[in-house]
Design a protein around this motif. Structure first.
Motif, PDB file in Angstrom:
ATOM      1  N   SER A 275      -5.059 -11.382  -3.528  1.00  0.00           N
ATOM      2  CA  SER A 275      -4.374 -11.594  -4.972  1.00  0.00           C
ATOM      3  C   SER A 275      -5.152 -11.881  -6.126  1.00  0.00           C
ATOM      4  O   SER A 275      -4.706 -11.905  -7.264  1.00  0.00           O
ATOM      5  N   ALA A 276      -6.355 -12.676  -5.777  1.00  0.00           N
ATOM      6  CA  ALA A 276      -7.246 -13.326  -6.818  1.00  0.00           C
ATOM      7  C   ALA A 276      -8.351 -12.193  -7.115  1.00  0.00           C
ATOM      8  O   ALA A 276      -9.088 -12.511  -8.169  1.00  0.00           O
ATOM      9  N   SER A 277      -8.448 -11.225  -6.409  1.00  0.00           N
ATOM     10  CA  SER A 277      -9.745 -10.195  -6.841  1.00  0.00           C
ATOM     11  C   SER A 277      -9.376  -9.550  -8.085  1.00  0.00           C
ATOM     12  O   SER A 277      -8.126  -8.875  -7.978  1.00  0.00           O
ATOM     13  N   VAL A 278     -10.357  -9.240  -8.771  1.00  0.00           N
ATOM     14  CA  VAL A 278     -10.297  -8.621 -10.281  1.00  0.00           C
ATOM     15  C   VAL A 278     -10.849  -7.266 -10.124  1.00  0.00           C
ATOM     16  O   VAL A 278     -10.807  -6.584 -11.113  1.00  0.00           O
ATOM     17  N   MET A 279     -11.710  -7.102  -8.974  1.00  0.00           N
ATOM     18  CA  MET A 279     -12.385  -6.099  -8.789  1.00  0.00           C
ATOM     19  C   MET A 279     -11.737  -5.072  -7.922  1.00  0.00           C
ATOM     20  O   MET A 279     -12.479  -3.927  -7.737  1.00  0.00           O
ATOM     21  N   ASP A 280     -10.842  -5.318  -7.439  1.00  0.00           N
ATOM     22  CA  ASP A 280      -9.876  -4.246  -6.354  1.00  0.00           C
ATOM     23  C   ASP A 280     -11.084  -4.131  -5.140  1.00  0.00           C
ATOM     24  O   ASP A 280     -11.237  -2.743  -4.862  1.00  0.00           O
ATOM     25  N   ASN A 281     -11.362  -4.986  -4.557  1.00  0.00           N
ATOM     26  CA  ASN A 281     -12.592  -4.917  -3.819  1.00  0.00           C
ATOM     27  C   ASN A 281     -12.020  -5.705  -2.429  1.00  0.00           C
ATOM     28  O   ASN A 281     -12.954  -5.939  -1.711  1.00  0.00           O
ATOM     29  N   VAL A 282     -10.693  -5.592  -2.071  1.00  0.00           N
ATOM     30  CA  VAL A 282     -10.313  -6.172  -0.852  1.00  0.00           C
ATOM     31  C   VAL A 282      -9.445  -5.533   0.025  1.00  0.00           C
ATOM     32  O   VAL A 282      -8.443  -5.083  -0.704  1.00  0.00           O
ATOM     33  N   ILE A 283      -9.403  -5.141   1.072  1.00  0.00           N
ATOM     34  CA  ILE A 283      -8.360  -4.549   1.987  1.00  0.00           C
ATOM     35  C   ILE A 283      -7.898  -5.880   2.715  1.00  0.00           C
ATOM     36  O   ILE A 283      -8.393  -6.464   3.349  1.00  0.00           O
ATOM     37  N   TYR A 284      -6.381  -5.719   2.734  1.00  0.00           N
ATOM     38  CA  TYR A 284      -5.483  -6.671   3.283  1.00  0.00           C
ATOM     39  C   TYR A 284      -5.047  -6.290   4.456  1.00  0.00           C
ATOM     40  O   TYR A 284      -4.360  -5.257   4.620  1.00  0.00           O
ATOM     41  N   PHE A 285      -5.107  -7.322   5.507  1.00  0.00           N
ATOM     42  CA  PHE A 285      -4.354  -7.105   6.857  1.00  0.00           C
ATOM     43  C   PHE A 285      -3.417  -8.270   7.047  1.00  0.00           C
ATOM     44  O   PHE A 285      -3.657  -9.405   6.791  1.00  0.00           O
ATOM     45  N   SER A 286      -2.148  -7.832   7.630  1.00  0.00           N
ATOM     46  CA  SER A 286      -1.242  -8.857   7.978  1.00  0.00           C
ATOM     47  C   SER A 286      -0.283  -8.472   9.141  1.00  0.00           C
ATOM     48  O   SER A 286      -0.183  -7.157   9.157  1.00  0.00           O
ATOM     49  N   SER A 287       0.021  -9.301   9.831  1.00  0.00           N
ATOM     50  CA  SER A 287       0.673  -8.995  11.279  1.00  0.00           C
ATOM     51  C   SER A 287       2.278  -9.697  11.421  1.00  0.00           C
ATOM     52  O   SER A 287       2.166 -10.755  10.657  1.00  0.00           O
ATOM     53  N   PHE A 288       3.119  -9.120  11.794  1.00  0.00           N
ATOM     54  CA  PHE A 288       4.496  -9.744  12.176  1.00  0.00           C
ATOM     55  C   PHE A 288       4.439 -10.348  13.884  1.00  0.00           C
ATOM     56  O   PHE A 288       5.541 -10.708  14.167  1.00  0.00           O
ATOM     57  N   SER A 289       3.501 -10.135  14.630  1.00  0.00           N
ATOM     58  CA  SER A 289       3.544 -10.593  16.130  1.00  0.00           C
ATOM     59  C   SER A 289       3.906 -11.790  16.386  1.00  0.00           C
ATOM     60  O   SER A 289       4.911 -12.000  17.456  1.00  0.00           O
ATOM     61  N   ARG A 290       3.582 -12.920  15.582  1.00  0.00           N
ATOM     62  CA  ARG A 290       3.916 -14.074  16.027  1.00  0.00           C
ATOM     63  C   ARG A 290       5.071 -14.898  14.870  1.00  0.00           C
ATOM     64  O   ARG A 290       5.299 -16.076  15.047  1.00  0.00           O
ATOM     65  N   LEU A 291       5.199 -14.265  13.689  1.00  0.00           N
ATOM     66  CA  LEU A 291       6.138 -14.440  13.081  1.00  0.00           C
ATOM     67  C   LEU A 291       7.585 -14.186  13.442  1.00  0.00           C
ATOM     68  O   LEU A 291       8.664 -14.909  13.418  1.00  0.00           O
ATOM     69  N   LEU A 292       7.663 -12.957  14.106  1.00  0.00           N
ATOM     70  CA  LEU A 292       9.076 -12.642  14.711  1.00  0.00           C
ATOM     71  C   LEU A 292       8.753 -12.588  16.209  1.00  0.00           C
ATOM     72  O   LEU A 292       9.248 -13.931  16.655  1.00  0.00           O
ATOM     73  N   LEU A 293       8.493 -11.708  17.027  1.00  0.00           N
ATOM     74  CA  LEU A 293       8.219 -11.785  18.379  1.00  0.00           C
ATOM     75  C   LEU A 293       7.077 -11.021  18.703  1.00  0.00           C
ATOM     76  O   LEU A 293       6.782  -9.928  18.163  1.00  0.00           O
ATOM     77  N   PRO A 294       5.950 -11.603  19.839  1.00  0.00           N
ATOM     78  CA  PRO A 294       4.899 -10.921  20.082  1.00  0.00           C
ATOM     79  C   PRO A 294       5.091  -9.461  20.527  1.00  0.00           C
ATOM     80  O   PRO A 294       4.465  -8.476  20.439  1.00  0.00           O
ATOM     81  N   SER A 295       6.419  -9.149  21.236  1.00  0.00           N
ATOM     82  CA  SER A 295       6.591  -7.960  21.648  1.00  0.00           C
ATOM     83  C   SER A 295       6.968  -6.912  20.753  1.00  0.00           C
ATOM     84  O   SER A 295       7.103  -5.752  21.021  1.00  0.00           O
ATOM     85  N   LEU A 296       7.237  -7.448  19.249  1.00  0.00           N
ATOM     86  CA  LEU A 296       7.464  -6.457  18.283  1.00  0.00           C
ATOM     87  C   LEU A 296       6.247  -6.116  17.658  1.00  0.00           C
ATOM     88  O   LEU A 296       5.935  -6.997  16.808  1.00  0.00           O
ATOM     89  N   ARG A 297       5.603  -5.193  17.875  1.00  0.00           N
ATOM     90  CA  ARG A 297       4.230  -4.741  17.532  1.00  0.00           C
ATOM     91  C   ARG A 297       4.312  -4.149  16.188  1.00  0.00           C
ATOM     92  O   ARG A 297       4.304  -2.824  16.037  1.00  0.00           O
ATOM     93  N   LEU A 298       4.144  -4.954  15.225  1.00  0.00           N
ATOM     94  CA  LEU A 298       4.341  -4.385  13.805  1.00  0.00           C
ATOM     95  C   LEU A 298       3.305  -5.344  12.898  1.00  0.00           C
ATOM     96  O   LEU A 298       3.466  -6.102  12.528  1.00  0.00           O
ATOM     97  N   SER A 299       2.364  -4.385  12.197  1.00  0.00           N
ATOM     98  CA  SER A 299       1.481  -4.848  11.199  1.00  0.00           C
ATOM     99  C   SER A 299       1.178  -4.109  10.155  1.00  0.00           C
ATOM    100  O   SER A 299       1.656  -2.801  10.181  1.00  0.00           O
ATOM    101  N   TYR A 300       0.666  -4.617   9.228  1.00  0.00           N
ATOM    102  CA  TYR A 300       0.247  -3.487   7.933  1.00  0.00           C
ATOM    103  C   TYR A 300      -0.996  -3.815   7.355  1.00  0.00           C
ATOM    104  O   TYR A 300      -1.569  -5.058   7.359  1.00  0.00           O
ATOM    105  N   MET A 301      -1.519  -2.998   6.526  1.00  0.00           N
ATOM    106  CA  MET A 301      -2.600  -2.813   5.680  1.00  0.00           C
ATOM    107  C   MET A 301      -2.522  -2.609   4.373  1.00  0.00           C
ATOM    108  O   MET A 301      -1.864  -1.496   4.156  1.00  0.00           O
ATOM    109  N   ILE A 302      -2.991  -3.107   3.383  1.00  0.00           N
ATOM    110  CA  ILE A 302      -2.970  -2.868   2.017  1.00  0.00           C
ATOM    111  C   ILE A 302      -4.115  -2.309   1.661  1.00  0.00           C
ATOM    112  O   ILE A 302      -5.307  -2.970   1.511  1.00  0.00           O
TER     113      ILE A 302
END
Length: 434
Positions: A275-302
């Motif tokens: 969110s702080a990059s002004v050069m559009d040079n960051v690929i972002y990854f996040s996951s819900f495995s430990r926010l919800l349940l590890p058995s729910l295998r869902l992640s996303y990439m921006i």
């Protein structure tokens, strides 16, 4: 046990023991009423369940016939034995990092949305979008903005079954050869992806990270912004700005692994590096495995603009890796505000558990280090006998991750507060004796 299940279990047992064989006829409904002393409805339901599970069939003029062959029974036994042998050991006090809080996730809400999705037959009767369901990508776009400060459209988001699978997908878009830098001690999963693609890997020490990074000529920097540096804390704003400036000056791409980045219960909330990059040079990854349940295998990439276009060119070469059903459920869970409520609840819960853990360990004289993103403390056990610790914990019913010669990782995520206190007191006693 319900009466129809007693009927069901009795006949299943007779079939497995060979009293009833393939082609044999079961007693009639009326006869079974006399044998069991149950109502006709209970007997009929028991027979219906036997039919559904493939043990018997109903034939006109003949009645109910055993329809499972000896080799099928043998296969069932082999599968059952294999399943039983794979059951993980249950511990009285589990401090391993494999699980999250048992009581924090409201399964009733999740089941309700799952039921709604299942009732939409046309929707679930088709393959999913390779990029991820549009409904979920739209919800994630809103969620990423409000919780991580990220401005991104659904078209930039790619949904997958896990961080590693998304990282594989991204690396397949890169032109080779690639030189990549990462902090020393990066996870085996991450390193496996980079070495599989033949990347030239450079490892940065925690103590001289910026100095070493500034001397390298690299294409990409991989960074875990949720667990960074010597103190395993979220990346500070000043360090974030320094790394971004280096990326602009030296023209390298950043892969940001923001594992549980929104779940700060000890440190102050922060925005993602992306969110702080002004050069559009960051690929972002996040996951819900430990926010919800590890058995729910869902992640996303921006993806940034460049790699969004690159992905679209090769989209037909990719296949969906995440369950369409779970994606649609998560989309509704997010859209209706349940995920944000859940995160707030987790912050309160983990803040209390973290304080309990710190108080008990530090008051016992141990040197500890919090890994906030992983809901755990590292304990200095350099003066302890590691093998004695492992043996004593096993004998006392305490589950721990394999310690190194000087560090033991203790997760406070799984146990409730009372059992956490009990288990920690017993663990402290073991560590002092060893």
């Amino acid at each position: 046990m319900k009466r129809y299940m007693q009927v069901y279990n009795k006949f299943v047992e007779d079939i497995k023991k060979g009293y009833l064989k393939y082609g044999d006829t079961l007693p009639s409904i009326r006869k079974s009423v006399e044998i069991f002393g149950f109502s006709k409805t209970s007997i009929e339901r028991g027979y219906e369940q036997l039919v559904l599970d493939g043990y018997i069939i109903s034939e006109a003029q003949k009645g109910f016939i055993v329809d499972i062959k000896p080799y099928q029974l043998h296969r069932q036994q082999i599968i059952a034995q294999a399943s039983n042998s794979d059951i993980p050991k249950q511990y009285l006090y589990d401090f391993r990092s494999h699980a999250v809080s048992q009581d924090s996730f409201d399964l009733r809400v999740w089941k309700r949305y799952m039921k709604d999705v299942f009732q939409d037959t046309p929707l679930i009767s088709t393959y999913g979008d390779k990029q991820g369901e549009q409904e979920l990508r739209t919800a994630l776009s809103e969620y990423a903005y409000h919780n991580r400060g990220i401005l991104a459209t659904g078209a930039q988001i790619l949904v997958g079954s896990g961080f590693q699978s998304l990282l594989f997908d991204f690396c397949s878009l890169l032109k080779k050869p690639i030189s990549i830098a990462m902090e020393d001690g990066a996870s085996k999963e991450v390193l496996h992806v980079f070495t599989s693609f033949g990347f030239d890997c450079h490892f940065l020490s925690k103590e001289r990270y910026i100095e070493e990074l500034s001397l390298l000529d690299i294409d990409i920097l991989y960074i875990n912004t949720a667990c960074f540096g010597q103190d395993f804390a979220p990346l500070s704003n000043s360090m974030r700005d320094t790394i971004l400036q280096l990326s602009y000056d030296k023209n390298f791409l950043i892969l940001e692994d923001d594992y549980n980045g929104e779940l700060t219960y000890h440190s102050k909330p922060r925005q993602a590096l992306q969110s702080a990059s002004v050069m559009d040079n960051v690929i972002y990854f996040s996951s819900f495995s430990r926010l919800l349940l590890p058995s729910l295998r869902l992640s996303y990439m921006i993806l940034n603009t460049k790699y969004q276009h690159a992905y679209q060119q090769f989209k037909d070469s990719f296949g969906p890796t995440a369950s369409k059903l779970e994606q649609l459920v998560l989309a509704r869970y997010i859209a209706n505000g349940y995920l944000e409520k859940h995160v707030r609840k987790l912050k309160r819960e983990y803040a209390k558990k973290e304080q309990i853990t710190y108080d008990l360990l530090s008051s016992a004289g141990f040197s500890v280090l919090l890994q906030e993103a992983y809901f755990s403390y590292q304990i200095d056990i350099s003066h302890c006998d590691v093998f004695a610790i492992i043996k004593a914990c096993e004998e006392k019913g305490i589950g721990i991750d394999a310690p190194t010669k000087d560090r033991l990782n203790v997760s406070f995520a799984y146990l409730d507060k009372d059992r956490l206190q009990e288990g920690l007191k017993l663990l402290v006693k073991i560590l002092k004796e060893c």
